[in-house]
Design a protein around this motif. Structure first.
Motif, mmCIF file in Angstrom:
data_model
loop_
_atom_site.group_PDB
_atom_site.id
_atom_site.type_symbol
_atom_site.label_atom_id
_atom_site.label_comp_id
_atom_site.label_asym_id
_atom_site.label_seq_id
_atom_site.Cartn_x
_atom_site.Cartn_y
_atom_site.Cartn_z
ATOM 1 N N PRO A 34 0.830 -1.218 0.000
ATOM 2 C CA PRO A 34 0.000 0.000 0.000
ATOM 3 C C PRO A 34 0.860 1.262 0.000
ATOM 4 O O PRO A 34 1.960 1.273 0.566
ATOM 5 N N GLN A 35 0.339 2.309 -0.621
ATOM 6 C CA GLN A 35 1.082 3.554 -0.747
ATOM 7 C C GLN A 35 0.243 4.741 -0.290
ATOM 8 O O GLN A 35 -0.974 4.772 -0.493
ATOM 9 N N MET A 36 0.915 5.688 0.333
ATOM 10 C CA MET A 36 0.274 6.933 0.717
ATOM 11 C C MET A 36 1.338 8.025 0.690
ATOM 12 O O MET A 36 2.507 7.759 0.373
ATOM 13 N N ALA A 37 0.941 9.249 0.978
ATOM 14 C CA ALA A 37 1.882 10.369 0.959
ATOM 15 C C ALA A 37 1.587 11.325 2.100
ATOM 16 O O ALA A 37 0.445 11.427 2.562
ATOM 17 N N ILE A 38 2.636 11.997 2.557
ATOM 18 C CA ILE A 38 2.454 13.095 3.501
ATOM 19 C C ILE A 38 3.047 14.352 2.866
ATOM 20 O O ILE A 38 4.085 14.307 2.214
ATOM 21 N N MET A 39 2.341 15.452 3.033
ATOM 22 C CA MET A 39 2.776 16.744 2.509
ATOM 23 C C MET A 39 3.202 17.598 3.692
ATOM 24 O O MET A 39 2.375 17.994 4.520
ATOM 25 N N THR A 40 4.499 17.858 3.790
ATOM 26 C CA THR A 40 5.065 18.570 4.925
ATOM 27 C C THR A 40 5.097 20.081 4.686
ATOM 28 O O THR A 40 4.779 20.569 3.602
ATOM 29 N N ASN A 41 5.515 20.785 5.727
ATOM 30 C CA ASN A 41 5.734 22.248 5.647
ATOM 31 C C ASN A 41 4.487 23.029 5.245
ATOM 32 O O ASN A 41 4.574 24.062 4.565
ATOM 33 N N VAL A 42 3.320 22.568 5.670
ATOM 34 C CA VAL A 42 2.084 23.257 5.284
ATOM 35 C C VAL A 42 1.984 24.635 5.923
ATOM 36 O O VAL A 42 1.280 25.516 5.410
ATOM 37 N N ASP A 43 2.691 24.833 7.031
ATOM 38 C CA ASP A 43 2.666 26.147 7.671
ATOM 39 C C ASP A 43 3.495 27.158 6.884
ATOM 40 O O ASP A 43 3.107 28.313 6.721
ATOM 41 N N GLU A 44 4.630 26.717 6.350
ATOM 42 C CA GLU A 44 5.504 27.615 5.600
ATOM 43 C C GLU A 44 4.930 27.944 4.219
ATOM 44 O O GLU A 44 5.227 28.997 3.648
ATOM 45 N N ALA A 45 4.128 27.042 3.683
ATOM 46 C CA ALA A 45 3.629 27.202 2.316
ATOM 47 C C ALA A 45 2.389 28.074 2.216
ATOM 48 O O ALA A 45 2.037 28.529 1.122
ATOM 49 N N CYS A 46 1.730 28.327 3.340
ATOM 50 C CA CYS A 46 0.448 29.035 3.286
ATOM 51 C C CYS A 46 0.283 29.970 4.482
ATOM 52 O O CYS A 46 0.299 29.511 5.628
ATOM 53 N N PRO A 47 0.103 31.268 4.260
ATOM 54 C CA PRO A 47 -0.021 32.225 5.363
ATOM 55 C C PRO A 47 -1.189 31.928 6.296
ATOM 56 O O PRO A 47 -1.066 32.100 7.507
ATOM 57 N N VAL A 48 -2.331 31.486 5.737
ATOM 58 C CA VAL A 48 -3.495 31.264 6.603
ATOM 59 C C VAL A 48 -3.277 30.054 7.508
ATOM 60 O O VAL A 48 -3.806 29.985 8.616
ATOM 61 N N THR A 49 -2.481 29.095 7.043
ATOM 62 C CA THR A 49 -2.179 27.928 7.869
ATOM 63 C C THR A 49 -1.059 28.244 8.851
ATOM 64 O O THR A 49 -1.038 27.712 9.967
ATOM 65 N N GLU A 50 -0.143 29.103 8.445
ATOM 66 C CA GLU A 50 0.912 29.533 9.366
ATOM 67 C C GLU A 50 0.305 30.260 10.555
ATOM 68 O O GLU A 50 0.752 30.109 11.698
ATOM 69 N N LYS A 51 -0.746 31.030 10.288
ATOM 70 C CA LYS A 51 -1.422 31.767 11.359
ATOM 71 C C LYS A 51 -2.181 30.831 12.274
ATOM 72 O O LYS A 51 -2.187 31.006 13.501
ATOM 73 N N ASP A 52 -2.848 29.832 11.693
ATOM 74 C CA ASP A 52 -3.633 28.870 12.477
ATOM 75 C C ASP A 52 -3.641 27.541 11.728
ATOM 76 O O ASP A 52 -4.214 27.431 10.645
#
Length: 295
Positions: A208-226
């Protein structure tokens, strides 16, 4: 001729950064239930003592940092089980094949959770650099011994001391996890080609295969805020769609996370995303174990 000319189109406002509703539901703050689920896990087949997760992906995507973050959460303190580099580079920091265990108890009689992570050299841009795709394939089949030093030019040969000729069920990989950074504009074509070759082997082996996407806070201002905005971020949803199309992994099997980096204390929201990914890794791997393990 249309109603709007090209100049008018340029003046159209960009879409709002927030989606009206979260596109995926997640239980924020319900970490104890998921943590307990992970803590109580045991492989479905009693002949297998360890569920093995193999992480692969481009250099700097956050493979080692994710392993450390899992260790932080499970041990409820900051840890450093997998050496990770804080320096931005196009060369892999990981050089050897290593198995990382997460401790339950410490001291002379220390015990470990029944799942392990294997961290490997990153996939790099150049043809003869980074981990050799054949070595990832051999690792999936359990043929790579602990401590093997990756050689970008040539893969592990059958007559090498580090070649495991008769891998036990515990030494084979039970779930393959692609790690990508949301903070990267695009994944280079040569990296995608190497990764797709690995995915094809995993497919043929039924892993089985899956993926994780890291650094979501650095990539998006609204996620960096919250961090709770992660599933309301239009940018991150589009980024996940791009990754899904590029690597061929369905959206439902991609999980956004923020690894621990500068923090010195645990954070509930960071834990929620990592535990969500970890629980699914265990579930996918355990399904494979139950289906394929010897009786």
């Amino acid at each position: 001729m249309g109603i709007f000319n090209s100049k008018d189109k340029q003046l159209e406002p960009p879409p709002p950064p927030f989606l009206d509703e979260p596109w995926r539901k997640i239980r924020w703050g319900d970490n104890q239930a998921v943590l307990q689920y992970v803590q109580n896990y045991k492989p479905a087949n009693e002949n297998i003592k360890l569920l093995r997760v193999l992480l692969y992906g481009p250099v700097g995507a956050g493979k080692s940092s994710f392993i450390n973050s899992v260790g932080d959460i499970m041990q409820r303190r900051m840890t450093n089980s997998a050496a990770a580099s804080a320096i931005t580079s196009d060369k892999s920091f990981t050089k050897q094949y290593q198995t990382h265990k997460i401790q339950i108890t410490r001291g002379a009689n220390k015990t470990f959770y029944p799942f392990v992570f294997n961290d490997i050299m990153g996939v790099e841009n150049e043809t003869a650099s980074g981990v050799h795709p054949e070595d990832i394939k051999l690792a999936m089949m359990g043929h790579v011994k602990e401590g093997y030093k990756f050689n970008p030019v040539s893969s592990l040969s059958k007559d090498d001391h580090y070649y495991n000729k008769g891998p036990a069920p515990d030494e084979k990989v039970h779930v393959l996890v692609c790690v990508l950074s949301a903070n990267v504009a695009e994944v280079k074509k040569i990296i995608l080609e190497k990764m797709n070759s690995v995915r094809e082997t995993a497919r043929d082996l039924g892993i089985p295969q899956m993926a994780i996407m890291t650094n979501v806070d650095e990539a998006c201002p609204v996620t960096e805020k919250d961090l709770k905005n992660v599933y309301r971020s239009r940018h991150l949803k589009n980024k996940m769609k791009e990754f899904s199309s590029a690597v061929g992994i369905p959206m439902k099997y991609i999980f956004p996370v923020k690894n621990y980096s500068h923090e010195i204390e645990l954070d509930d929201d960071v834990d929620t995303l990592i535990l969500s990914a970890l629980k699914n890794m265990i579930n996918f791997g355990d399904d494979f174990i139950e289906k394929n393990a010897p009786v």
